[in-house]
Scaffold this motif. Structure first.
Motif, short mmCIF file in Angstrom:
data_model
loop_
_atom_site.label_atom_id
_atom_site.label_comp_id
_atom_site.label_asym_id
_atom_site.label_seq_id
_atom_site.Cartn_x
_atom_site.Cartn_y
_atom_site.Cartn_z
N GLN A 1 -14.93 -3.39 8.66
CA GLN A 1 -13.68 -2.72 9.05
C GLN A 1 -13.22 -1.75 7.97
O GLN A 1 -12.76 -0.64 8.25
CB GLN A 1 -12.59 -3.76 9.32
N LEU A 2 -13.37 -2.21 6.71
CA LEU A 2 -12.97 -1.33 5.61
C LEU A 2 -13.92 -0.14 5.46
O LEU A 2 -13.51 0.98 5.17
CB LEU A 2 -12.89 -2.13 4.31
N ILE B 1 0.85 -1.20 0.00
CA ILE B 1 0.00 0.00 0.00
C ILE B 1 0.89 1.25 0.00
O ILE B 1 1.74 1.41 0.88
CB ILE B 1 -0.96 -0.04 1.20
N LYS C 1 -4.09 7.82 10.03
CA LYS C 1 -2.82 8.11 9.38
C LYS C 1 -2.97 7.96 7.86
O LYS C 1 -2.53 8.80 7.09
CB LYS C 1 -1.78 7.12 9.92
N ILE C 2 -3.62 6.88 7.47
CA ILE C 2 -3.80 6.65 6.03
C ILE C 2 -4.64 7.77 5.42
O ILE C 2 -4.35 8.27 4.33
CB ILE C 2 -4.49 5.29 5.80
N MET D 1 -6.12 -6.17 -0.99
CA MET D 1 -5.03 -6.64 -0.13
C MET D 1 -5.49 -6.77 1.32
O MET D 1 -5.21 -7.75 2.00
CB MET D 1 -3.88 -5.64 -0.25
N ARG D 2 -6.22 -5.74 1.75
CA ARG D 2 -6.69 -5.77 3.14
C ARG D 2 -7.68 -6.92 3.34
O ARG D 2 -7.66 -7.60 4.36
CB ARG D 2 -7.37 -4.44 3.50
N LEU E 1 -3.09 -6.44 11.64
CA LEU E 1 -4.03 -5.42 12.08
C LEU E 1 -5.42 -5.99 12.31
O LEU E 1 -6.17 -5.51 13.15
CB LEU E 1 -4.09 -4.33 11.01
N TYR E 2 -5.75 -7.00 11.54
CA TYR E 2 -7.11 -7.52 11.65
C TYR E 2 -7.18 -8.73 12.58
O TYR E 2 -8.18 -9.43 12.65
CB TYR E 2 -7.66 -7.82 10.24
N ARG F 1 -2.46 10.77 5.01
CA ARG F 1 -1.46 10.57 3.95
C ARG F 1 -2.12 10.61 2.57
O ARG F 1 -1.54 11.09 1.61
CB ARG F 1 -0.74 9.24 4.15
N ASN F 2 -3.32 10.08 2.49
CA ASN F 2 -4.04 10.12 1.21
C ASN F 2 -4.30 11.54 0.77
O ASN F 2 -4.19 11.88 -0.40
CB ASN F 2 -5.38 9.40 1.35
N ALA G 1 -9.42 -8.52 6.47
CA ALA G 1 -10.27 -7.40 6.88
C ALA G 1 -11.71 -7.69 6.46
O ALA G 1 -11.96 -8.15 5.35
CB ALA G 1 -9.79 -6.13 6.23
N ARG H 1 -7.00 -2.06 -5.23
CA ARG H 1 -6.00 -3.06 -4.85
C ARG H 1 -5.74 -3.05 -3.35
O ARG H 1 -5.54 -4.09 -2.73
CB ARG H 1 -4.68 -2.80 -5.58
N GLU H 2 -5.73 -1.84 -2.80
CA GLU H 2 -5.53 -1.74 -1.35
C GLU H 2 -6.64 -2.49 -0.61
O GLU H 2 -6.39 -3.25 0.32
CB GLU H 2 -5.51 -0.26 -0.92
N GLN I 1 -12.95 2.34 7.82
CA GLN I 1 -11.73 3.04 7.39
C GLN I 1 -12.08 4.14 6.38
O GLN I 1 -11.66 5.30 6.53
CB GLN I 1 -10.76 2.05 6.73
N MET J 1 -6.12 0.50 15.44
CA MET J 1 -6.75 0.53 14.11
C MET J 1 -7.19 1.94 13.72
O MET J 1 -6.97 2.40 12.62
CB MET J 1 -7.98 -0.40 14.13
N GLN K 1 0.55 4.29 0.60
CA GLN K 1 0.50 5.32 1.65
C GLN K 1 1.13 4.83 2.97
O GLN K 1 1.22 5.60 3.92
CB GLN K 1 -0.96 5.72 1.94
N LYS L 1 -1.13 12.95 -0.49
CA LYS L 1 -0.70 12.37 -1.76
C LYS L 1 -1.49 12.96 -2.93
O LYS L 1 -0.93 13.28 -3.97
CB LYS L 1 -0.88 10.85 -1.71
N ASN M 1 -4.27 4.06 12.87
CA ASN M 1 -3.74 3.59 11.61
C ASN M 1 -4.58 4.14 10.45
O ASN M 1 -4.05 4.67 9.46
CB ASN M 1 -3.82 2.06 11.63
#
Lengths: 226, 810
Positions: free
Chosen positions: B332-333, A95, B7-8, B322-323, A109-110, B11-12, B328, B318-319, B336, B1, A97, B15, B4
């Protein structure tokens, strides 16, 4: 450990039906290092996705530690996945970021794990993979080989017994590819079961067993000479 | 969590600076408008709450009878005779008090100012608990006493310790100051009228109006004016419904028969409503409209964010994959992604608050209000707004991106497919529907205002300098001298005096009939008292007959005993009196119905065309013009076109000072008289325009962002089409058309809605624009062109790109 019995996977659109897996029977034992090979479109990735519980079969049984998980919902599969399986992808899937340590931590984390323990395990695995000095780097600042190391670290940080690698060296030059294969071999030696899809016969040589697929069928399943 | 995810989120934002800026700017703008709208509504609806008895105080207003034909439906004032009736009839009522607005020249030493004085019953001070700097609540008991505010005390005396000191009204009547009160807060109906000038500065006993203006304390039945209030304070346990029932009874039993044609009912309203009564008077739900529009702007901003965030979130497929692969769950997503939209909403709210801190003082200054962003009270609302905006606008993109299976997400299928395409079109449609709706209503109200303005050019507004407050006996005696001296000025063409000037919203009417005493054939005519120069001064031509003259017998209205009076009428009056043509009208007679003792006969000596003298929202009316030296209240000085207006006004003032040195001149151009009411229409249009501008800007920003995304999404298709021979123009047209469809749908909904909505504005005007549909189609076309121009540049750039690059990228 895992057993796929008479497994089919069929993709249907309005007019076309594509059979990706056609009656596959494979057994994977604890400690195996299996290379799955075959031409493009033969069903390698489909097989890996089903083994990795990212997808479910259209028909057939899938025993995961004696539990038939073939008809499980995404939620149930997700639970099993996060406890038992680590993934490595050709395109790393880090990822952007998150920095290296954070990307690795993502795999924990999960899980219900206290932050301090997570940090410790991430630090340990970075040491093991030789990337501790890159902990604060962002993925964009790393070479392909280094990124795949991070991806491997992320796959193993949860101490999952099974690692699935989908062409882990596909985006790497030969030196870095070899480096990653050595890493996998070491992990396997330490007891992790590895199933790897690859096009490269050289890299397949690192495995102890090779499964060849063609048109959704298993055409050979053989142990390699040591 | 949580940390975290936070923070993302941050950062997003870092970016994707451009998208972050567009998202935050859009939401901040929407929130600014919404919060500002909310503050305005709250401010306007919470007037007078600081008075201890505010929840027990009611105002007695009137519902205007349709035959009154004065362009208003209701007003929160009534006849001054009603107060004493309530007092004697309704013994359960705790206190009743009236206020009457009158203007006087107030003098103390060298300080002289025209001031509006509220003449009130002494009980007013029982109803409203003013804060006394000096004196007490019995300050209006003595008919020669007067109560002033701190600011007024300082204005005249330079000090607030002035109880017992004397001020003079109209240079003749001395009043002693019995109390000084703290200034009444700005958010009181006493100080916040849209049309009545000034603040609450001076209160005087109603008894004093007897000697000053020959006013009977028992009140009158012949004057219904905004600002003449009747307040009723009820004891605990009784409410407005009770009072309304009682007043309905009083209407039936005690209202003089002829007043039933003026008002159809009394209207009881709580005090808190007094501030907004003006909008009810003109029949426009302005507060509701502000509430609705500010909400719609926020809605557009949210939809805008949702649309852009949806497009953007697909880039993070993709993120998500991946999660999910790592275990996840969707919830949870979801949390987020929702946290990310909450962060953006929170930043936007902070920006909005910063903007409001700048805008509110400016707005207060411009509109004489005292709004504040009181954080202790508004914080829960601001937080709730932020959370709702964050959740509502973030929910769809979060759901869309997180519902995909891990494999689909990893393969980035969402970006390649048409996932959410319909929803995105719907969102663009909603944005454009709202913007086009606003744009259309703005255009229609603007065109209507233009019509009102153009209609006003029948009178040379900018060449007429009006002189107000001539209705004092002391001044009236000097008007002839004033006229002679003013007409001697080289750049003054003519000077007229009259009971009112055009565009002044005063409805002085008289009942007449073609036959004496013919009540059944009664006709109501608007009355203009004037000097013969009025027609020349205002360029009013004669259609038939002659002007009134100083030298002809019976041309001047000399006293109430006058039995025969020569008059002018306009053509519309002829129709109502049953006279076929202007030529036939000359020497025709009609009769006054209002005079009890003398049967007055009017003889038509001249006919003028029908002109809309009241202008603005009023219909053309039948008028009768008298020459009368009595009841003259205003002067009109016609300045020669091309003259130096400022010099001439200076010369007029010099003349005034010479002729009437004891009263200050109150002059202004007729343009300003027109603007008294027109400014309300203009400001409403500007405010509406502001809303529409923000809405349309947001919609275009959203469209631009989305066009960028969609073009990128179709890179491969564009590459293939180009390889197969499509030209850049064809590709650009394809992309533009993609966005035109939802815009067209939006217009199909928005334009009819705007048609109905703007009708409620147009209903206010007697003379409406004829072709709102053409204006609607025009604004529809503008909306489409704006959408095209927003997308076209982008589409053309993408279409011109090298196809190999496009295919390679894919």
């Amino acid at each position: 450990m895992l057993k796929l019995h008479n497994m089919y996977k069929v993709y249907r659109t309005d007019e076309v039906e594509t059979v990706a897996l056609n009656g596959v029977n494979v057994e994977i034992n604890q400690g195996d290092f299996i290379a799955v090979m075959g031409p493009s479109g033969c069903g390698k990735s489909t097989l890996l996705n089903i083994v990795g519980l990212l997808d479910s079969p259209s028909e057939g049984d899938y025993y995961f530690f004696d539990e038939n998980v073939a008809g499980y919902s995404e939620k149930q599969r997700s639970e099993i996945r996060k406890k038992n399986i680590g993934f490595i992808f050709q395109s790393f899937n880090l990822i952007d970021q998150l920095n290296v340590a954070e990307n690795i931590e993502l795999a924990l984390l999960y899980h219900d794990m206290p932050s301090a323990e997570r940090k410790q395990r991430v630090a340990d695995v970075m040491d093991r993979m030789g990337i501790a000095h890159r902990a604060k780097h962002m993925p964009g600042q790393l070479s392909g080989g280094q990124q795949q190391r991070v991806a491997v670290a992320r796959a193993v940080v949860g101490n999952q017994p099974l690692i699935l690698a989908d062409e882990p060296t596909g985006n790497l030059d030969s030196a870095h590819g070899q480096e990653v294969m050595e890493l996998l071999r070491t992990l396997n030696a330490e007891g992790t079961t590895i199933v790897m899809v690859t096009h490269s016969p050289a890299h397949a040589d690192y495995a102890r067993r090779t499964v060849n697929l063609f048109d959704g069928h298993v055409v050979t399943d053989a142990l390699r000479a040591a | 969590m949580f940390w975290n995810n936070l923070k993302i989120a941050l950062r997003n934002l870092r970016k994707n600076k451009l998208f972050a800026f567009i998202n935050i700017a859009g939401l901040a703008l929407g929130m600014t408008i919404y919060v500002l709208g909310g503050l305005i509504v709250k401010y306007e609806k919470n007037h007078d709450a600081f008075f201890a008895n505010s929840d027990r105080i009611y105002t007695v207003g009137s519902i205007a009878a349709p035959e009154l034909n004065v362009g208003i439906d209701q007003l929160n004032a009534t006849f001054s005779a009603v107060g004493p009736i309530i007092e004697s009839e309704l013994t359960d009522v705790e206190v009743v008090a009236r206020t009457l607005r009158r203007e006087f020249l107030v003098t103390q030493g060298d300080n002289s100012f025209y001031q509006t004085i509220l003449f009130s019953d002494p009980a007013l001070l029982e109803i409203f608990d003013f804060d006394y700097v000096g004196g007490s609540a019995d300050a209006l008991n003595d008919p020669s006493s007067i109560l002033i505010t701190e600011t007024t005390a300082i204005k005249y005396f330079g000090d607030t310790d002035v109880v017992g000191k004397v001020i003079t009204l109209d240079n003749q009547h001395d009043f002693y100051i019995s109390a000084v009160i703290e200034n009444v807060p700005q958010n009181s109906h006493f100080n916040s009228s849209m049309v009545l000038e000034g603040q609450l500065e001076i209160l005087a006993p109603i008894k004093a109006l007897g000697p000053l203006r020959d006013f009977d304390e028992a009140g009158e039945w012949n004057n219904l004016s905004l600002g003449n209030m009747t307040y009723v304070m009820l004891p605990a346990g009784l409410d407005g419904t009770w009072l309304q029932t009682q007043m309905d009874g009083i209407y039936d039993r005690l209202l003089p028969e002829d007043q039933h044609e003026v008002i159809t009912a009394f209207l009881i309203e709580p005090l808190q409503h007094a501030n907004l009564a003006f909008w009810d008077t003109i029949g426009m739900p302005v507060i509701t409209v502000i509430q609705l529009l500010s909400f719609l702007v926020l809605l557009i901003a949210c939809v805008n964010y949702t649309n852009l965030a949806t497009a953007q979130s697909l880039g993070r497929s993709r993120e998500v994959g991946m999660r999910k692969t790592m275990g996840a769950g969707q919830h949870q997503l979801l949390s987020q992604f929702l946290l990310e939209s909450l962060v953006i909403a929170a930043i936007s709210m902070v920006v909005a608050i910063a903007i409001l801190e700048v805008v509110i003082p400016l707005l207060n200054n411009a509109s004489n209000k005292a709004m504040t962003l009181d954080y202790t009270r508004t914080l829960p609302w601001l937080v709730l707004t932020t959370v709702l905006v964050g959740l509502c606008s973030g929910l769809y993109p979060a759901w869309l991106i997180t519902r995909a299976s891990p494999i689909a997400a990893l393969r980035d299928e969402a970006r390649k497919g048409k996932k959410g395409a319909r929803m995105r079109s719907v969102m663009i449609g909603v944005q454009f529907a709202i913007s086009a709706f606003m744009l259309s209503t703005v255009a229609i109200s603007y065109m209507q205002n233009q019509r009102v303005k153009e209609a006003s050019y029948i009178f040379p507004k900018s060449e007429i300098y009006t002189l107000a407050r001539l209705g004092i006996d002391d001044i009236r005696g000097r008007l002839d001298t004033l006229r002679n001296e003013l007409e001697a000025l080289p750049d003054v063409e003519s000077v007229a005096f009259s009971s009112q000037v055009p565009f002044e919203q005063s409805n002085s009417q008289t009942g007449v009939a073609a036959k004496p005493g013919d009540e059944a054939g009664a006709v109501t005519l608007m009355m203009m008292r004037m000097t013969p120069e009025f027609l020349d001064t205002y360029n009013i031509p004669l259609v038939a007959g002659r002007n009134l003259s100083r030298d002809m017998a019976n041309d001047e209205f000399l006293s109430d005993e006058t039995e025969v009076l020569n008059v002018l009428v306009n053509e519309m009056a002829l129709g109502q009196l049953g006279i076929a043509s202007p030529q036939e009208a000359i020497n025709q007679r009609f009769y006054d119905l209002d005079v009890e003792d003398t049967l007055r006969e009017y003889v038509i000596v001249g006919v003028v065309p029908t002109q809309n003298i009241l202008g603005l929202f009023n219909a053309e009316k039948p008028w009768v013009f008298f020459y009368s030296a009595r009841s003259l209240r205003t002067g009109s000085v016609r300045i020669r076109a091309g003259a130096d207006f400022m010099d001439t006004v200076g010369a007029v003032e010099d003349v005034w000072k010479r002729v009437i040195p004891d009263y200050p001149m109150q002059g202004r151009f007729l343009d300003d008289v027109f603007n008294d009411v027109y400014k309300v229409l203009k400001y409403m249009n500007m405010a509406l325009g502001g809303f529409a501008f923000v809405a349309l800007s947001l919609a275009m920003v959203g469209l631009f962002g989305l066009a960028a995304f969609m073009a990128a999404q179709r890179t491969k298709e564009i590459g293939v089409r180009k390889v197969l021979g499509a030209s850049s123009t064809q590709i650009a047209r394809l992309l533009v058309w993609q966005f035109s469809k939802p815009v067209m749908w939006a217009l199909a909904v928005a334009l009819p809605a705007a048609f109905f909505a703007s009708n409620s504005y147009l209903d206010f005007f007697a003379e409406r624009i004829e072709s709102p549909i053409i204006i609607l189609l025009g604004t529809g076309l503008i909306s489409v062109l704006l959408a095209w121009s927003t997308v076209a540049g982008h589409a053309y750039r993408i279409a011109r790109a090298n196809p190999v690059l496009a295919l390679h990228y894919e």
